[in-house]
Design an enzyme around this catalytic site. Sequence first.
Site, PDB file in Angstrom:
ATOM      1  N   ASP A 287       0.867  -1.179   0.000  1.00  0.00           N
ATOM      2  CA  ASP A 287       0.000   0.000   0.000  1.00  0.00           C
ATOM      3  C   ASP A 287       0.905   1.230   0.000  1.00  0.00           C
ATOM      4  O   ASP A 287       2.127   1.135   0.120  1.00  0.00           O
ATOM      5  CB  ASP A 287      -0.968  -0.016   1.181  1.00  0.00           C
ATOM      6  CG  ASP A 287      -2.198   0.855   0.889  1.00  0.00           C
ATOM      7  OD1 ASP A 287      -2.132   1.681  -0.057  1.00  0.00           O
ATOM      8  OD2 ASP A 287      -3.218   0.712   1.581  1.00  0.00           O
TER       9      ASP A 287
HETATM   10  C1  BGC Z   1      -4.988   3.289   0.061  1.00  0.00           C
HETATM   11  C2  BGC Z   1      -5.154   2.271  -1.055  1.00  0.00           C
HETATM   12  C3  BGC Z   1      -4.953   2.921  -2.386  1.00  0.00           C
HETATM   13  C4  BGC Z   1      -3.597   3.595  -2.401  1.00  0.00           C
HETATM   14  C5  BGC Z   1      -3.237   4.221  -3.728  1.00  0.00           C
HETATM   15  C6  BGC Z   1      -3.743   4.123  -0.095  1.00  0.00           C
HETATM   16  O1  BGC Z   1      -3.719   5.179   0.789  1.00  0.00           O
HETATM   17  O2  BGC Z   1      -4.983   2.602   1.296  1.00  0.00           O
HETATM   18  O3  BGC Z   1      -6.430   1.678  -0.975  1.00  0.00           O
HETATM   19  O4  BGC Z   1      -5.065   1.981  -3.410  1.00  0.00           O
HETATM   20  O5  BGC Z   1      -3.572   4.589  -1.408  1.00  0.00           O
HETATM   21  O6  BGC Z   1      -3.997   5.320  -4.000  1.00  0.00           O
END
Ligand code: BGC
Length: 753
Positions: A287
């Site tokens: 993530d």
């Molecule tokens: C979120 C994810 C997301 C990623 C990219 C993160 O902060 O937890 O769900 O895909 O950002 O945008």
Amino acid sequence: MQAGLCIAMGATALGAQSSGYGLPKTDARMNRFVDSVLARLTLEEKLGQLTQYRGPWGLTGPQTREAGAADIKAGRVGSFLGVRGAAATRELQTIAVTQSRTRIPVLFADDIVHGWRTIFPVPLAEAASFNPEIAERTARVAAVEGAAAGIHWTFAPMVDITREPRWGRIVEGAGEDPFLGSIIAAAKVRGFQGRSLRDSLSLMATAKHFVGYGAAEGGRDYNTTDIPLRTLHEMYLPPFEAAVKAGARSIMAAFNEIDGVPMHANKRLIDGVLRDRWRWDGILVSDYTGVMELLQHGLSADSAAVGRLALDAGVDVDMVSNIFYKDVAREVRAGRLPVAVVDSAVRRVLRTKYELGLFTDPYKGSSTAREQALTLTAESRSLARTAAQQSIVLLRNERNTLPLTAAGKTIAVIGALASDARSSLGGWAAAGRAEDAVTVLAGIRNAVGSNGRVLYAAGAPVEERDTTGFAEAVRVAREADVVVLVVGEHQDMSAEARNRSSLDLPGVQQQLVERIYAVGKPTVAVLMNGRPLSVPWMASNVPAILETWYLGVEHGNAVADVLFGSVNPSGKLPVTFPRTVGQIPIYYNHKNTGRPSDAKERYTSQYIDVPFTPLYPFGHGLSYTTFSYSAPILSRAKAGTHESVDVSVTVTNSGSRTGEEVVQLYVRDDAGSVTRPVKELKGFTRVSLAPGEQRTVTFRLTPELLAFYDLQYREVVEPGTFSIMVGGSSEQLQRTTLELTGRVHVLDARPIR
Ligand code: BGC
């Protein structure tokens, strides 16, 4: 009267795919090609393949460095988060395939969650449709639009089960139930990925966040979890397994830890469950800054060490931390990390690029003309309207307050949310634009036209404590024949890092509701929100309540369709609505305990200040007609533990309008070697019935659906009795008993871990 028979897809979809895990057949040519590319790469270039940088639209967490042409030329970029549009993606891809030494195309990733430009209902809303076909079709359109904008890889579906309505991200998933969540997860993967990843309009899907993210303590995003092993495997893992079975080629690690091990370093679950137990070979992406956060978690004070831990645990792609690229080469050269670990991850990334067809056409046919032609089409909007209609849940409808008649009437629309286009779209609106969205006010105006009069007053802002608009709202209500009160949360009160400690209506909206109700006109409440709300006053006073969540570009039209009755509501709650935040966690598939809740018995599991029951249970949702259910009939009352049994129920439209009903099947294992929930959803299907029409629905109960993890943590079906329940809500059920005989049937002898 008509009778018919249908095998319910909800009950069979998972079982039907159990023979395969969606793995592509071993492709010797691809493997040879991938090995030949890998052999040409320096260690730094290999780590570049594992590195995801952010582009201009990629800031979805703390500030990180944005990459551009120079990074691509230097071989530092394997993929991008947040570069949008055919023009921009083509430009960067051209640099990758003509000016970098490796000539390897880059991947473009983005969060295409509930639509790209045509925004569909938020996932929690769409789950309320209990309609995997709709979920698949909306994902397909999202994929077409996203792929046309040059994207290859979406960070969706979010398949986190949660029992935590305070958690802002409840809006992004399918709610509290692992069975519904699994069916929807598989549908979304099928929709995003289409027939083949190679198809120029397919997106690689990412099941996220692996795993247990929805169990954040206190509902506080990113927080620690405390999940027993069985609960992990019964509640949180099944939608991931369903996504894997449906062919998901990517999975994202979760921010949380489980049992002291942050998921970005959790070899037991990434390697152990995903790669070993499920034999999944897709790419595991971190993530946003997830690798770097291992420092804060306290696994090490050294970024090279956390990079090594993440790679070794099975994380293939480092999203924006830039630790794999900067620090891991040192670990490899010092002999602390075998280069084979890096090579395995690079192979998976290269294989993905191959499967997506990027080595054949790095642009995948992308052009600005194609982008324009495929974006926000009339058909997509029409699908958005259907999806929105099916996602609306009629929570209450006393004295047939709904549907409304418009002709000759004055309708007062009250509430700031009624004219809030941005909130109609919901959280992950990707390339969506507020000006594309039909608000509730606009939808009502469209529906009423010149047949009646529509008045509007905002009444009160959503969050602030400002009552100056009350007087105007009361004046407008007095002038009207009927009042539509639109209240709830604005969209920025849901999704990531948007947690609440209260589930009440924010700001002064509760006072507004009471003031308007006191005017004495027939009043309908339209809720807009991304989580269950505790609205007990409304539930016992306001005669009609529609839960409309955030429904996307067609929000207002769909709400008007239901308000005026051209569409009969059919959504059901995918999550329990508590009476008060103090009841959390409250969910339908709970354990019985040794002292089951009983309002008449003091020493039972309950509260002294609030009933133990929810405000609205899982699966609840009314219609403008009524449905009656026969008792369930079993194909045989006794069967072996290894056998399947069919459960049939006849559903009759006993009212006076055509309507759709979500028929639900629940099961309880009455006595087991470990305790089992009081009920678990094991099948559902939608049926459409004219007044007086009846239909027999048949669900197949397979051993997989009756299994659980026993004392040895094996997946088994035990002999004994099972309560079989069918109905239109988890709390209105007809029952019968099934008896399973014979020996314990072991489906999987490998203990879960
Ligand atoms: C979120 C994810 C997301 C990623 C990219 C993160 O902060 O937890 O769900 O895909 O950002 O945008």
